[in-house]
Design an enzyme around this catalytic site. Structure first.
Site, PDB file in Angstrom:
ATOM      1  N   HIS A 187      22.059 134.165 -22.438  1.00 42.31           N
ATOM      2  CA  HIS A 187      22.299 135.498 -21.867  1.00 42.31           C
ATOM      3  C   HIS A 187      21.039 136.022 -21.207  1.00 42.31           C
ATOM      4  O   HIS A 187      19.956 135.965 -21.792  1.00 42.31           O
ATOM      5  CB  HIS A 187      22.727 136.468 -22.974  1.00 42.31           C
ATOM      6  CG  HIS A 187      22.983 137.852 -22.453  1.00 42.31           C
ATOM      7  ND1 HIS A 187      24.184 138.223 -21.893  1.00 42.31           N
ATOM      8  CD2 HIS A 187      22.180 138.935 -22.372  1.00 42.31           C
ATOM      9  CE1 HIS A 187      24.116 139.468 -21.497  1.00 42.31           C
ATOM     10  NE2 HIS A 187      22.912 139.934 -21.776  1.00 42.31           N
ATOM     11  N   SER A 243      24.933 146.239 -28.191  1.00 44.55           N
ATOM     12  CA  SER A 243      25.866 146.045 -27.083  1.00 44.55           C
ATOM     13  C   SER A 243      25.854 144.575 -26.629  1.00 44.55           C
ATOM     14  O   SER A 243      26.901 143.927 -26.527  1.00 44.55           O
ATOM     15  CB  SER A 243      25.459 146.970 -25.932  1.00 44.55           C
ATOM     16  OG  SER A 243      26.131 146.626 -24.749  1.00 44.55           O
ATOM     17  N   ASP A 253      32.396 148.186 -27.527  1.00 46.48           N
ATOM     18  CA  ASP A 253      31.265 148.179 -26.588  1.00 46.48           C
ATOM     19  C   ASP A 253      31.671 148.768 -25.246  1.00 46.48           C
ATOM     20  O   ASP A 253      30.898 149.493 -24.619  1.00 46.48           O
ATOM     21  CB  ASP A 253      30.706 146.763 -26.401  1.00 46.48           C
ATOM     22  CG  ASP A 253      29.548 146.778 -25.406  1.00 46.48           C
ATOM     23  OD1 ASP A 253      28.556 147.483 -25.680  1.00 46.48           O
ATOM     24  OD2 ASP A 253      29.649 146.153 -24.343  1.00 46.48           O
ATOM     25  N   LYS A 297      28.775 141.250 -27.971  1.00 46.73           N
ATOM     26  CA  LYS A 297      29.555 140.413 -27.054  1.00 46.73           C
ATOM     27  C   LYS A 297      29.236 138.935 -27.265  1.00 46.73           C
ATOM     28  O   LYS A 297      30.106 138.075 -27.189  1.00 46.73           O
ATOM     29  CB  LYS A 297      29.284 140.827 -25.601  1.00 46.73           C
ATOM     30  CG  LYS A 297      29.996 142.133 -25.241  1.00 46.73           C
ATOM     31  CD  LYS A 297      29.636 142.649 -23.870  1.00 46.73           C
ATOM     32  CE  LYS A 297      28.268 143.220 -23.821  1.00 46.73           C
ATOM     33  NZ  LYS A 297      27.972 144.243 -22.847  1.00 46.73           N
ATOM     34  N   ARG A 336      27.443 155.816 -22.867  1.00 47.30           N
ATOM     35  CA  ARG A 336      25.970 155.824 -22.756  1.00 47.30           C
ATOM     36  C   ARG A 336      25.540 156.007 -21.302  1.00 47.30           C
ATOM     37  O   ARG A 336      24.589 156.710 -21.000  1.00 47.30           O
ATOM     38  CB  ARG A 336      25.398 154.499 -23.294  1.00 47.30           C
ATOM     39  CG  ARG A 336      25.399 154.430 -24.810  1.00 47.30           C
ATOM     40  CD  ARG A 336      25.201 152.997 -25.253  1.00 47.30           C
ATOM     41  NE  ARG A 336      23.956 152.437 -24.773  1.00 47.30           N
ATOM     42  CZ  ARG A 336      23.759 151.138 -24.529  1.00 47.30           C
ATOM     43  NH1 ARG A 336      24.738 150.272 -24.720  1.00 47.30           N
ATOM     44  NH2 ARG A 336      22.596 150.709 -24.104  1.00 47.30           N
TER      45      ARG A 336
END
Ligand code: URA
Length: 436
Positions: free
Chosen positions: A82, A183, A161, A187, A168
């Site tokens: 990621h 967050s 999320d 995921k 947010r």
């Protein structure tokens, strides 16, 4: 349980229990807790922070608010990667196939680009015919056969999320370390991989601009992943200037093919080798960093990494001929060349402004529902660190209209810093966490 008591507890600096976290993540996901109470809680978390245990707890609750992927039908160690977001960041299209060619199994769920940062789904969708919406059994089969498949995140992944991130965004609560970590990691946990490699960006194009903040976030996410039982490591990498030479979806696919053919730009190639090596190590397929790096490089020299990308594209319905001959990929019809305004060295090329210029051309989206032009974007002919002469070509801008190109050109030139002296080299990898 009452939301008002949870908000009060956090406002006073208390630590939320797992039961409270589970309750509120479920309520955020199913819509039973009103937005105004969730927003108040998010602001209380923003100011009071969360302990490490609480952050792990929130991450797990958010992950469990929707479907948790079970990748066990795929044999081998499944590794996810990621990036916290960048400009010109096409690394998943490169290090994924490299790692797959080394024996890592990659069953990846990716997102779309938003704002000045790009997304892997948009880049892959620029390949004609390629589908990011693959049924589960077929997704598993592709990973078993080619080593890699990349699909879009399903609607049922982490509904908590989706709600909390959207709130947010409109309540000035995005840049909270525990909320970012929860967050992103919720995921990743819900996506089901056994191990996770994080590429935490720092610099002008990154979510967190300073290396210190990036290091704190990386450490928190690594602890969160490991705390949730997944082997997790991170690299902290430079995102002060765009990565590679191309920004824009089809242009970045073309650049990914260049790297996998052994003709890539030096920094982009080096980062992809590092990331692939990290994935190989997390999968337990190499004894040390040098061996993992050698394996990653060999996957390019042998052609196996490019073959893995082609295999995935074919299996997902894409036209693999576009990877044999990348001139078949989309290119927007209008091209304007920007020139270097003064002689010297490029000492800075603000990544966020470059990303905004690419958006102006149609390569990115301001809001989730905006459409994008796959053939739009920027090819940088000169980049940070290079000597330049006034009037020589700096970049090519591609869009549907000349007006878009002119507006983007202004933004791109504003991103440029030229000095008389050669600037010091900026390190590409600032730190490694969990890979020593
Ligand atoms: N990306 C995410 O998915 N979540 C954040 O909070 C920030 C970046």
């Amino acid at each position: 349980m009452r939301m008002v008591d949870i908000i009060h507890k956090k406002r006073e600096g208390g630590t939320l229990t797992q039961e409270e976290l589970d309750w509120l993540a479920a309520g955020a996901g199913d819509g039973s807790i009103p937005d105004y109470q969730l927003s108040a809680l998010l602001m209380a978390i923003f100011f009071q922070g969360m302990s490490r245990e609480e952050t792990v707890g929130l991450t797990l609750s958010m992950a469990r608010s929707g479907d948790m992927a079970d990748l066990s039908p795929i044999p081998g160690v499944k590794v996810d990667k990621h990036s916290t977001g960048g400009v010109g960041d096409k690394t998943s299209l490169i290090c994924g196939p490299m790692a797959a060619a080394c024996g890592v199994k990659i069953a990846k769920m990716s997102g779309r680009g938003l704002g000045h940062t790009g997304g892997t789904v948009d880049k892959l969708e620029s390949i004609p015919g390629l589908s990011m919406n693959i049924p589960r059994e077929r997704f598993f089969q592709i990973v078993r056969e080619t080593g890699i498949a990349i699909v879009g995140q399903s609607g049922s992944l982490c509904p908590a999320d989706k709600k909390l991130y959207a709130l947010r965004d409109v309540t000035a609560a995005v840049d909270s370390m525990p909320l970012i970590a929860a967050s992103i990691m919720s995921k990743k946990l819900a996506s089901g991989a056994d191990a996770i490699l994080l590429d935490v960006k720092t610099g002008s194009g990154a979510l967190l601009k300073s290396p210190e903040e990036a290091q704190t976030l990386a450490r928190l996410m690594v602890d969160t992943g490991n705390g949730a039982g997944r082997r997790t490591a991170a690299l902290i990498t430079d995102m002060d200037a765009p990565l590679g030479r191309c920004i824009g979806n089809a242009l970045e696919v073309r650049e990914a093919v260049e790297v996998l053919s052994g003709r890539g730009e030096e920094r982009l190639t080096a980062l992809c080798e590092e990331l692939a090596a990290g994935m190989v190590r997390l999968a337990g397929l190499a004894e040390n960093q040098q061996q993992a790096l050698d394996m990653a490089r060999e996957s390019v020299h042998s052609g196996a990494a490019l073959a893995a990308l082609k295999g995935m594209v074919c299996a997902q319905g894409g036209d693999a001929a576009c990877l044999e001959d990348t001139s078949k990929l989309a290119v927007s019809p209008v091209c304007v060349e920007a020139a270097i305004p003064e002689s010297g060295y490029i000492s800075g090329l603000n990544a966020e402004l470059c990303g905004r210029a690419a958006m102006e051309l149609g390569a990115g989206r301001e809001r989730k529902e905006d459409s994008i032009d796959y053939g739009a974007g920027i090819v940088l002919l000169k980049t940070r660190g290079e000597p330049v002469r006034q009037g020589e070509p700096f970049a090519r801008l591609y869009a549907q209209t000349e007006a878009q190109c002119r507006r983007a050109q202004e933004q791109l030139l504003a991103a440029l810093d030229i000095t008389k002296e050669r600037p010091p080299e900026r390190p590409l990898i600032l730190a490694r966490i969990g890979l020593d």
